[in-house]
Design a protein around this motif. Structure first.
Motif, PDB file in Angstrom:
ATOM      1  N   THR A 195       0.850  -1.187   0.031  1.00  0.00           N
ATOM      2  CA  THR A 195       0.022   0.005   0.129  1.00  0.00           C
ATOM      3  C   THR A 195       0.931   1.254   0.134  1.00  0.00           C
ATOM      4  N   VAL A 196       1.837   1.177   0.693  1.00  0.00           N
ATOM      5  CA  VAL A 196       2.704   2.540   0.935  1.00  0.00           C
ATOM      6  C   VAL A 196       3.467   2.596  -0.345  1.00  0.00           C
ATOM      7  N   GLU A 197       3.879   1.526  -1.139  1.00  0.00           N
ATOM      8  CA  GLU A 197       4.514   1.574  -2.395  1.00  0.00           C
ATOM      9  C   GLU A 197       3.701   2.017  -3.702  1.00  0.00           C
ATOM     10  N   ARG A 198       2.497   1.944  -3.461  1.00  0.00           N
ATOM     11  CA  ARG A 198       1.351   2.206  -4.406  1.00  0.00           C
ATOM     12  C   ARG A 198       1.169   3.861  -4.206  1.00  0.00           C
ATOM     13  N   HIS A 199       1.078   4.205  -3.015  1.00  0.00           N
ATOM     14  CA  HIS A 199       0.730   5.603  -2.817  1.00  0.00           C
ATOM     15  C   HIS A 199       1.910   6.257  -3.138  1.00  0.00           C
ATOM     16  N   ARG A 200       3.348   5.951  -2.960  1.00  0.00           N
ATOM     17  CA  ARG A 200       4.554   6.510  -3.475  1.00  0.00           C
ATOM     18  C   ARG A 200       4.346   6.772  -4.916  1.00  0.00           C
ATOM     19  N   ARG A 201       4.032   5.693  -5.626  1.00  0.00           N
ATOM     20  CA  ARG A 201       4.056   5.671  -7.342  1.00  0.00           C
ATOM     21  C   ARG A 201       2.931   6.726  -7.628  1.00  0.00           C
ATOM     22  N   ALA A 202       1.692   6.652  -7.119  1.00  0.00           N
ATOM     23  CA  ALA A 202       0.996   7.539  -7.335  1.00  0.00           C
ATOM     24  C   ALA A 202       1.349   8.961  -7.070  1.00  0.00           C
ATOM     25  N   HIS A 203       1.929   9.318  -5.885  1.00  0.00           N
ATOM     26  CA  HIS A 203       2.304  10.562  -5.836  1.00  0.00           C
ATOM     27  C   HIS A 203       3.398  11.226  -6.847  1.00  0.00           C
ATOM     28  N   GLU A 204       4.205  10.112  -7.242  1.00  0.00           N
ATOM     29  CA  GLU A 204       5.348  10.289  -8.356  1.00  0.00           C
ATOM     30  C   GLU A 204       4.671  10.760  -9.568  1.00  0.00           C
ATOM     31  N   LEU A 205       3.758  10.010 -10.109  1.00  0.00           N
ATOM     32  CA  LEU A 205       3.040  10.279 -11.113  1.00  0.00           C
ATOM     33  C   LEU A 205       2.378  11.669 -11.137  1.00  0.00           C
ATOM     34  N   VAL A 206       1.653  11.944 -10.202  1.00  0.00           N
ATOM     35  CA  VAL A 206       1.122  13.361  -9.931  1.00  0.00           C
ATOM     36  C   VAL A 206       2.008  14.372 -10.050  1.00  0.00           C
ATOM     37  N   ARG A 207       3.081  14.298  -9.654  1.00  0.00           N
ATOM     38  CA  ARG A 207       4.300  15.063  -9.595  1.00  0.00           C
ATOM     39  C   ARG A 207       4.632  15.376 -10.832  1.00  0.00           C
ATOM     40  N   MET A 208       5.092  14.387 -11.598  1.00  0.00           N
ATOM     41  CA  MET A 208       5.602  14.411 -12.886  1.00  0.00           C
ATOM     42  C   MET A 208       4.560  15.214 -13.826  1.00  0.00           C
ATOM     43  N   ASP A 209       3.385  14.711 -13.677  1.00  0.00           N
ATOM     44  CA  ASP A 209       2.344  15.230 -14.469  1.00  0.00           C
ATOM     45  C   ASP A 209       2.419  16.808 -14.253  1.00  0.00           C
ATOM     46  N   SER A 210       2.437  17.190 -12.849  1.00  0.00           N
ATOM     47  CA  SER A 210       2.481  18.622 -12.613  1.00  0.00           C
ATOM     48  C   SER A 210       3.431  19.331 -13.209  1.00  0.00           C
ATOM     49  N   GLU A 211       4.773  18.693 -13.261  1.00  0.00           N
ATOM     50  CA  GLU A 211       5.785  19.437 -13.731  1.00  0.00           C
ATOM     51  C   GLU A 211       5.776  19.665 -15.329  1.00  0.00           C
ATOM     52  N   ALA A 212       5.112  18.666 -15.935  1.00  0.00           N
ATOM     53  CA  ALA A 212       4.905  18.615 -17.337  1.00  0.00           C
ATOM     54  C   ALA A 212       3.769  19.797 -17.498  1.00  0.00           C
ATOM     55  N   GLN A 213       3.034  20.473 -16.753  1.00  0.00           N
ATOM     56  CA  GLN A 213       2.017  21.355 -17.063  1.00  0.00           C
ATOM     57  C   GLN A 213       2.367  22.661 -16.307  1.00  0.00           C
ATOM     58  N   ALA A 214       3.856  22.629 -16.033  1.00  0.00           N
ATOM     59  CA  ALA A 214       4.422  24.015 -15.221  1.00  0.00           C
ATOM     60  C   ALA A 214       3.723  24.231 -13.776  1.00  0.00           C
ATOM     61  N   HIS A 215       3.406  23.329 -13.096  1.00  0.00           N
ATOM     62  CA  HIS A 215       2.676  23.597 -11.838  1.00  0.00           C
ATOM     63  C   HIS A 215       3.880  23.321 -10.828  1.00  0.00           C
ATOM     64  N   GLU A 216       4.007  24.313 -10.022  1.00  0.00           N
ATOM     65  CA  GLU A 216       4.908  24.085  -8.816  1.00  0.00           C
ATOM     66  C   GLU A 216       4.466  23.087  -7.854  1.00  0.00           C
ATOM     67  N   ASN A 217       3.271  23.077  -7.379  1.00  0.00           N
ATOM     68  CA  ASN A 217       2.729  22.265  -6.284  1.00  0.00           C
ATOM     69  C   ASN A 217       1.465  21.915  -6.759  1.00  0.00           C
ATOM     70  N   PRO A 218       1.165  20.851  -7.468  1.00  0.00           N
ATOM     71  CA  PRO A 218      -0.268  20.484  -7.786  1.00  0.00           C
ATOM     72  C   PRO A 218      -1.317  20.271  -6.567  1.00  0.00           C
ATOM     73  N   VAL A 219      -0.760  19.883  -5.164  1.00  0.00           N
ATOM     74  CA  VAL A 219      -1.555  19.439  -4.145  1.00  0.00           C
ATOM     75  C   VAL A 219      -2.393  20.731  -3.864  1.00  0.00           C
ATOM     76  N   PHE A 220      -1.854  21.796  -4.005  1.00  0.00           N
ATOM     77  CA  PHE A 220      -2.496  23.209  -3.444  1.00  0.00           C
ATOM     78  C   PHE A 220      -3.519  23.687  -4.365  1.00  0.00           C
ATOM     79  N   LEU A 221      -3.244  23.053  -5.659  1.00  0.00           N
ATOM     80  CA  LEU A 221      -4.153  23.537  -6.827  1.00  0.00           C
ATOM     81  C   LEU A 221      -5.523  23.277  -6.996  1.00  0.00           C
ATOM     82  N   GLY A 222      -5.919  22.280  -6.265  1.00  0.00           N
ATOM     83  CA  GLY A 222      -7.103  21.824  -6.178  1.00  0.00           C
ATOM     84  C   GLY A 222      -7.387  20.652  -7.430  1.00  0.00           C
ATOM     85  N   ASP A 223      -8.297  20.136  -7.684  1.00  0.00           N
ATOM     86  CA  ASP A 223      -8.554  18.871  -8.602  1.00  0.00           C
ATOM     87  C   ASP A 223      -8.392  19.385 -10.325  1.00  0.00           C
ATOM     88  N   SER A 224      -8.471  20.493 -10.393  1.00  0.00           N
ATOM     89  CA  SER A 224      -8.161  20.921 -11.874  1.00  0.00           C
ATOM     90  C   SER A 224      -7.141  22.042 -11.725  1.00  0.00           C
TER      91      SER A 224
END
Length: 278
Positions: A195-224
């Motif tokens: 479970t911890v490994e899946r959460h870590r991979r999901a967080h890594e994918l979200v971070r890579m996607d946010s960097e591709a869209q020029a977001h500094e921190n997607p966690v504080f930007l909401g769902d969209s």
């Protein structure tokens, strides 16, 4: 939550094993583990039987063994003062009362010091069904203290039955419960790590996607997440890097729509002054 349920299950299993062991264990206990007596005193050593018999019609047979060495086991045939039955000449008397059986030694000497073992056997038609044993230490001191009536007294060290036989039973039950619960605990630990490994991979994918869209921190930007607005200097810098100059190109909002003329109008030539030529 899964770990809590596993621990609760293990505790229930341990309690079940403990209750089952206490209910069916045939054992012998001693009210006092150590006796200290001066020479010449009389002492009575007692053992108590507990637990049910395998068959109600079985008979119980008890005996006492002795060894002068406290670190050794009692050997078969080595009875206190060499007698396995009542002997007034040797000062040995065996008694039974209810679930307890005792040995009384009169006028003890230093040679009586040692380890006394009480052995209890359940016999059914010359066949031993089950047995139990315990031991008592007797320390003989020089005769220096007497009471007012001239008799000698022994000191008894109280002993709780839970210190030995019951403690050993609890230790065995705990080991059995741990072995039975070990596969369940390992499975829960494995699932937790997955479970911890899946959460870590999901967080890594979200971070890579946010960097591709020029977001500094997607966690504080909401769902969209919205793209970060650019300043005028950044726009001008990007335009200059591509070779375009926004303020100098014709048709821009900051330049006039002049057909065939430069941005600055041509000036008439200035006539030369004759005074400057002289």
């Amino acid at each position: 939550m899964d770990v809590f349920c596993a621990l609760l299950l293990c505790f229930h299993l341990l309690t079940t094993v403990q209750v089952s062991g206490e209910r069916h264990t045939f054992s012998v206990s001693v009210p006092h583990r150590v006796y200290e007596c001066p020479e010449g005193a009389n002492v009575t050593l007692t053992c108590v039987q507990s637990g049910p018999k395998a068959h109600s019609e079985d008979k119980l047979w008890d005996t006492w063994l002795f060894t002068p060495h406290l670190q050794e086991h009692c050997h078969k045939g080595a009875h206190p003062r060499g007698s396995s039955h009542n002997n007034g000449t040797l000062g040995v008397q065996y008694t039974e009362k209810g679930n307890s059986f005792s040995i009384n030694l009169q006028n003890i000497k230093h040679r009586d010091q040692g380890k006394y073992c009480c052995l209890l056997l359940e016999v059914n038609k010359q066949k031993v069904e089950q047995g139990a044993r315990e031991f008592i230490h007797l320390n003989v001191l020089p005769s220096t203290t007497r009471t007012q009536n001239g008799s000698l007294k022994c000191s008894e060290w109280s002993h709780s039955p839970t210190d030995d036989s019951v403690a050993e039973g609890l230790a065995i039950a705990a080991c059995v419960a741990f072995i039975l619960c070990l596969p369940l605990i390992l499975m829960l630990v494995y699932r937790q790590r997955q479970t911890v490994e899946r959460h870590r991979r999901a967080h890594e994918l979200v971070r890579m996607d946010s960097e591709a869209q020029a977001h500094e921190n997607p966690v504080f930007l909401g769902d969209s997440p919205q793209p970060k607005p650019r300043t005028i200097s950044q726009i001008m810098r990007q335009s200059s890097e591509t070779g375009r100059h926004l303020l100098s190109d014709p048709g821009t909002p900051f330049s006039s729509n002049i057909q065939g003329e430069f941005f600055f109008p041509a000036q008439e030539p200035i006539a030369e002054s004759p005074n400057l030529l002289e």
